[in-house]
Design an enzyme around this catalytic site. Structure first.
Site, short mmCIF file in Angstrom:
data_model
loop_
_atom_site.label_atom_id
_atom_site.label_comp_id
_atom_site.label_asym_id
_atom_site.label_seq_id
_atom_site.Cartn_x
_atom_site.Cartn_y
_atom_site.Cartn_z
N GLY A 100 0.83 -1.19 0.00
CA GLY A 100 0.00 0.00 0.00
C GLY A 100 0.86 1.24 0.00
N GLN A 140 3.32 9.86 1.40
CA GLN A 140 4.58 9.13 1.20
C GLN A 140 5.29 9.52 -0.09
OE1 GLN A 140 2.78 5.05 2.17
NE2 GLN A 140 4.88 4.87 2.89
N CYS A 188 7.05 -0.52 6.48
CA CYS A 188 6.54 0.63 5.74
C CYS A 188 7.60 1.07 4.73
CB CYS A 188 6.25 1.77 6.72
SG CYS A 188 5.65 3.28 5.95
N LEU A 189 7.16 1.43 3.53
CA LEU A 189 8.11 1.87 2.50
C LEU A 189 8.87 3.12 2.93
CD1 LEU A 189 6.03 1.31 -0.78
CD2 LEU A 189 7.89 -0.12 0.11
N HIS A 234 -3.18 0.93 8.18
CA HIS A 234 -1.83 1.51 8.08
C HIS A 234 -1.83 2.73 7.14
CE1 HIS A 234 2.71 0.87 7.61
NE2 HIS A 234 2.42 1.74 6.67
N GLU A 235 -2.46 2.56 5.97
CA GLU A 235 -2.45 3.66 4.98
C GLU A 235 -3.29 4.84 5.45
OE1 GLU A 235 -0.15 3.42 2.96
OE2 GLU A 235 0.12 1.26 3.17
N HIS A 268 -1.45 6.99 7.75
CA HIS A 268 -0.52 7.92 7.09
C HIS A 268 -1.19 9.27 6.83
CE1 HIS A 268 3.25 5.91 6.25
NE2 HIS A 268 2.67 4.85 5.75
CO CO Z 1 3.54 3.01 5.44
#
Ligand code: CO
Length: 160
Positions: free
Chosen positions: A46, A51, A89-90, A131-132, A135
């Site tokens: 995701g 991000q 997480c990216l 999670h997203e 953000h």
């Molecule tokens: Co993340």
């Protein structure tokens, strides 16, 4: 489509509350396309707009059954159960932690045309959505983690 640069740990944009999207402009469609491409290239489950440096309420994620899914102004309207699992997480490369999340969520939002979408998810997908959406509030999984994996634990995980 184009790849966008993924913002990392200390980038201020990751900590801002993202703004609601009111206009469905060509720029928004471009953003969603770019987010999907950036997520694919990074092999993420995701990705949220902050991000890639855009403080707006949009997310993309992998949906097992139907490929890449996108949501504008997503909101959790129901959540139940509690389950703890490992997350990464990216924007936080190399960091993994145990994070408690609701097991089952119901989410509403808009598609790229501005039409209403409703989604029910459990397990991994429910986790990704929470999670997203976090953000968009400037919340990272490390804020919710009950334990961050040690180098030894990471090594064991990699061997699995
Ligand atoms: Co993340």
């Amino acid at each position: 489509m184009a790849l966008r640069r993924i913002r990392r740990r200390d980038d201020f944009v990751l900590r801002k509350k993202a703004a609601k999207i009111n206009r469905f402009t060509p720029g928004l469609l471009q953003l969603l396309d770019d987010m999907a491409e950036t997520m694919g290239q990074a092999e993420g489950a995701g990705l949220a707009a902050p991000q890639v440096g855009i403080s707006k309420r949009a997310i993309v994620f992998q949906n097992n059954n139907s490929g890449i899914f996108e949501l504008v102004n997503p909101e959790i309207i129901m959540s139940k159960g509690n389950v703890t699992d490992i997350e990464g997480c990216l924007s936080l490369p190399g960091i993994y932690g145990e994070v408690p999340r609701a097991e089952h969520v119901q989410v509403i939002g808009l598609n790229r045309e501005g039409g209403e979408v409703q989604l029910e998810a459990q397990g991994f997908l429910a986790r990704v959505l929470q999670h997203e959406i976090d953000h968009l509030e400037g919340i990272l999984f490390i804020d919710r983690a009950t334990h961050l994996l040690t180098p030894d634990e990471l090594e064991k995980l990699r061997k699995k």
